[in-house]
Write a protein that holds these residues in place. Structure first.
Motif, mmCIF file in Angstrom:
data_model
loop_
_atom_site.group_PDB
_atom_site.id
_atom_site.type_symbol
_atom_site.label_atom_id
_atom_site.label_comp_id
_atom_site.label_asym_id
_atom_site.label_seq_id
_atom_site.Cartn_x
_atom_site.Cartn_y
_atom_site.Cartn_z
ATOM 1 N N ILE A 88 0.833 -1.202 0.000
ATOM 2 C CA ILE A 88 0.000 0.000 0.000
ATOM 3 C C ILE A 88 0.871 1.257 0.000
ATOM 4 C CG2 ILE A 88 -1.669 1.303 1.370
ATOM 5 C CD1 ILE A 88 -2.719 -1.449 2.347
ATOM 6 N N THR A 123 0.861 4.164 -3.011
ATOM 7 C CA THR A 123 0.366 5.526 -2.706
ATOM 8 C C THR A 123 1.493 6.505 -2.442
ATOM 9 O OG1 THR A 123 0.169 5.021 -0.338
ATOM 10 C CG2 THR A 123 -1.753 4.562 -1.730
ATOM 11 N N ARG A 146 -0.381 6.427 2.298
ATOM 12 C CA ARG A 146 -1.285 5.560 3.058
ATOM 13 C C ARG A 146 -0.560 4.283 3.450
ATOM 14 N NH1 ARG A 146 -6.983 5.977 -0.368
ATOM 15 N NH2 ARG A 146 -7.284 8.235 -0.127
ATOM 16 N N SER A 147 -1.199 3.553 4.350
ATOM 17 C CA SER A 147 -0.572 2.320 4.827
ATOM 18 C C SER A 147 -1.651 1.360 5.308
ATOM 19 C CB SER A 147 0.410 2.614 5.966
ATOM 20 O OG SER A 147 -0.298 2.958 7.153
ATOM 21 N N ALA A 170 -8.341 -3.075 1.337
ATOM 22 C CA ALA A 170 -6.959 -2.796 0.943
ATOM 23 C C ALA A 170 -6.912 -2.214 -0.464
ATOM 24 C CB ALA A 170 -6.125 -4.067 1.029
ATOM 25 N N GLU A 171 -7.758 -2.727 -1.359
ATOM 26 C CA GLU A 171 -7.792 -2.204 -2.733
ATOM 27 C C GLU A 171 -8.287 -0.755 -2.746
ATOM 28 O OE1 GLU A 171 -8.538 -6.331 -5.286
ATOM 29 O OE2 GLU A 171 -10.246 -5.050 -4.747
ATOM 30 N N ALA A 193 -5.293 1.242 -1.513
ATOM 31 C CA ALA A 193 -4.141 1.230 -2.420
ATOM 32 C C ALA A 193 -4.481 1.796 -3.792
ATOM 33 C CB ALA A 193 -3.608 -0.193 -2.563
#
Length: 564
Positions: free
Chosen positions: A259, A263, A267-268, A292-293, A296
């Motif tokens: 991620i 980004t 982001r994380s 998560a998608e 990310a």
């Protein structure tokens, strides 16, 4: 020990009755005397203290009209001291708390718990709270330091808004943070998704420990890149689910990296947790992937197939720059973030890590070392030297052979090589035993530098002890290093006082050395002390008294008998 749960129903009663607000009370007895906490068990009662997890009670009802409300509360039995939330501690204790971003964090320290680092623990919990992408509410959290003497299958256990940590798991704060993060998760896992709840908590606990200086980057990476349980398929875990903590942590860390890379570090994984928290409910791996998608900004189907549904092990970067924090936390408020202090080698919990009187922020850009109280090791703290006159990075500011601290203690000037201006630098004066603050240490009239370069002793006013100060002899005619220059048996000082010549053994030339004349009582400055016409030496040889006049006949008679 026991606890009670109370429920109240508003609206149509649960059973036919006339009570407007009926109450249901359930009493739960915690087993007495047990000293073992099995895996996924939160409650234990040793007899002298207990921890008790909120016991789930289920209530069902039917109603007509307005929907009833149901309020629940848990209380400890009368006469029992208790504190906590969804896990209670029952027994004597003290509490320590802070409010961080609107949340009360309460550390419960039982009277029998030993070695609890209160400040460090609260610092670790506060840092974790500040690093959450979206704070999931201000409900208080209770952290309980479990006393020793109980066998625990786990290092800690969280339930709702409270958790305990075992006595042997409190060393670097990671277990405290791991369990705290569970209290901030608003979703539920099953065997297929436990890898995410446990793996993400482990990953963040170790990552924050690195950020906050509680472990090195190498220690963080070693924990994250373990090959233990590498062949486990995370989505197919079953009890005891150990792979959730090992491979689960590695996969969670790799998802975090994926991620961050997608980004540009904006982001994380914490943003994924925030999304899942917002929705709550039961976790599925599809929900995790979709969250998560969304964070990310791209598909992760293949990635989840490989590392969550497959047995592959992801690689992780080996450079600290890949793990930069998204939230700047400055525990001690000195202007340096915890990670900056970690990389400097200072303590993020203290504004002046080396206690030298200079804050870490001032030392961070040099020239002094914020990890060393005395950068140049001269005996003076950096704070003492920072504003002058001495240089905190040079042990001997004036280059005189004495460290600045040594000069301060001795009273000499650490910025002037020759404090007393006697021609001898302060360092050589110390070696010679002279006083660097006094030009003439022995007050003999000769500067120390002259004496150090010459034959006399700069620490003794009268080097040869003859009664004459060195400066009286230096220009002659006597020798300042020989007490009896002419070797006549009289010291130079005695001869000066007596009027004889300290450079002539027989001042009056009468044949008797000055020392011998002193022993006879004759005058070393007069060849014929008694004026009888016979030199003192002849009288001494004849046996007559050179201090009393002797007649001619008496002299020759004495001489004659002296020869027989």
């Amino acid at each position: 020990m026991s606890a009670h749960t109370h429920g109240q129903s508003r609206g149509l009663p649960l059973v036919p009755c006339q009570t407007a607000t009926p109450t249901i009370t359930t009493t739960i007895e915690v087993p007495d005397g047990r000293r073992e906490l099995a895996f996924e068990t939160a409650s234990v009662d040793t007899g002298s203290w207990a921890v008790f997890a909120d016991y789930p009670t289920y209530v069902r009802w039917r109603y007509r009209g307005d929907a009833p409300t149901f309020a629940r509360e848990m209380r400890v039995a009368e006469g029992t001291t208790g504190i906590g939330g969804d896990i209670l501690y029952l027994g004597a204790h003290t509490t320590h708390e802070r409010t961080v971003d609107g949340q009360r964090q309460v550390l419960v320290v039982p009277a029998t718990a030993e070695g609890v680092a209160v400040t460090a623990t609260l610092d670790a919990l506060a840092s974790a709270r500040q690093r959450l992408a979206t704070a999931p509410g201000a409900e208080p959290v209770y952290a309980i330091a479990l006393p020793a003497g109980v066998e625990t299958a786990a290092a800690g256990r969280a339930d709702g808004n409270a958790f305990w940590v075992a006595a042997d798991a409190r060393r670097d704060g990671t277990t405290w943070v791991h369990e705290y993060l569970h209290t901030q998760q608003r979703f539920r896992h099953d065997d297929a998704t436990v890898w995410f709840t446990e793996g993400s908590a482990d990953h963040f606990a170790d990552l924050y420990a690195y950020y906050d200086g509680r472990q090195s980057f190498e220690q963080f990476r070693a924990a994250t890149t373990t090959d233990e349980d590498a062949l486990v398929v995370l989505s197919a875990l079953s009890a005891p689910r150990q792979g959730a903590y090992t491979k689960g942590q590695r996969v969670a860390a790799a998802l975090d990296q994926r991620i961050r890379n997608a980004t540009d570090g904006a982001r994380s994984l914490r943003d994924v947790v925030a999304r899942l928290n917002a929705d709550g409910g039961e976790l599925t791996n599809e929900r995790i992937r979709l969250a998560a998608e969304a964070v990310a900004g791209g598909s992760l189907n293949s990635w989840f197939d490989t590392y969550v549904d497959g047995a592959a092990v992801p690689d992780l970067p080996a450079t600290p720059s890949s793990y930069r924090p998204l939230t700047a936390v400055d525990t001690d408020g000195d202007g340096l973030t915890n990670l900056q202090e970690t990389e400097l080698g200072t303590d993020p919990r203290h504004t002046d890590a080396d206690r030298d009187g200079l804050g870490d922020t001032r030392e961070a850009d040099g020239p002094t070392d914020p990890r060393l109280a005395d950068t140049d090791d001269d005996g003076l703290p950096d704070g003492t030297e920072a504003d002058g006159p001495t240089d905190p990075t040079v042990a001997d500011t004036d280059g005189d052979g004495l460290a600045d601290g040594t000069e301060r203690d001795a009273g000499s000037d650490p910025t002037v090589a020759d404090t007393d201006g006697d021609g001898l630098a302060d360092g050589p004066e110390r070696d010679a035993g002279t006083d660097p603050t006094t030009p003439d240490t022995d007050a003999d009239g000769l500067p120390d530098a002259v004496e150090v370069d010459g034959p006399t002793d700069p620490t003794r006013a009268d080097t040869d002890g003859d009664g004459l100060a060195d400066d009286q002899e230096t220009e002659g005619p006597t020798n300042p290093t020989v007490a009896d220059t002419d070797g006549d048996g009289l010291t130079d000082g005695a001869e000066r006082d007596g009027g004889s010549n300290p450079t002539r053994a027989d001042t009056d030339g009468d044949g008797l050395a000055d020392g011998a004349e002193r022993d006879l009582g004759s005058d070393p400055t007069s060849a014929d002390t008694d004026g009888d016409g016979f030199r003192d030496a002849r009288e001494a040889a004849a046996g007559t008294d050179p201090t009393e006049a002797t007649g001619l006949v008496d002299f020759w008679v004495a001489r004659l008998f002296g020869l027989l």
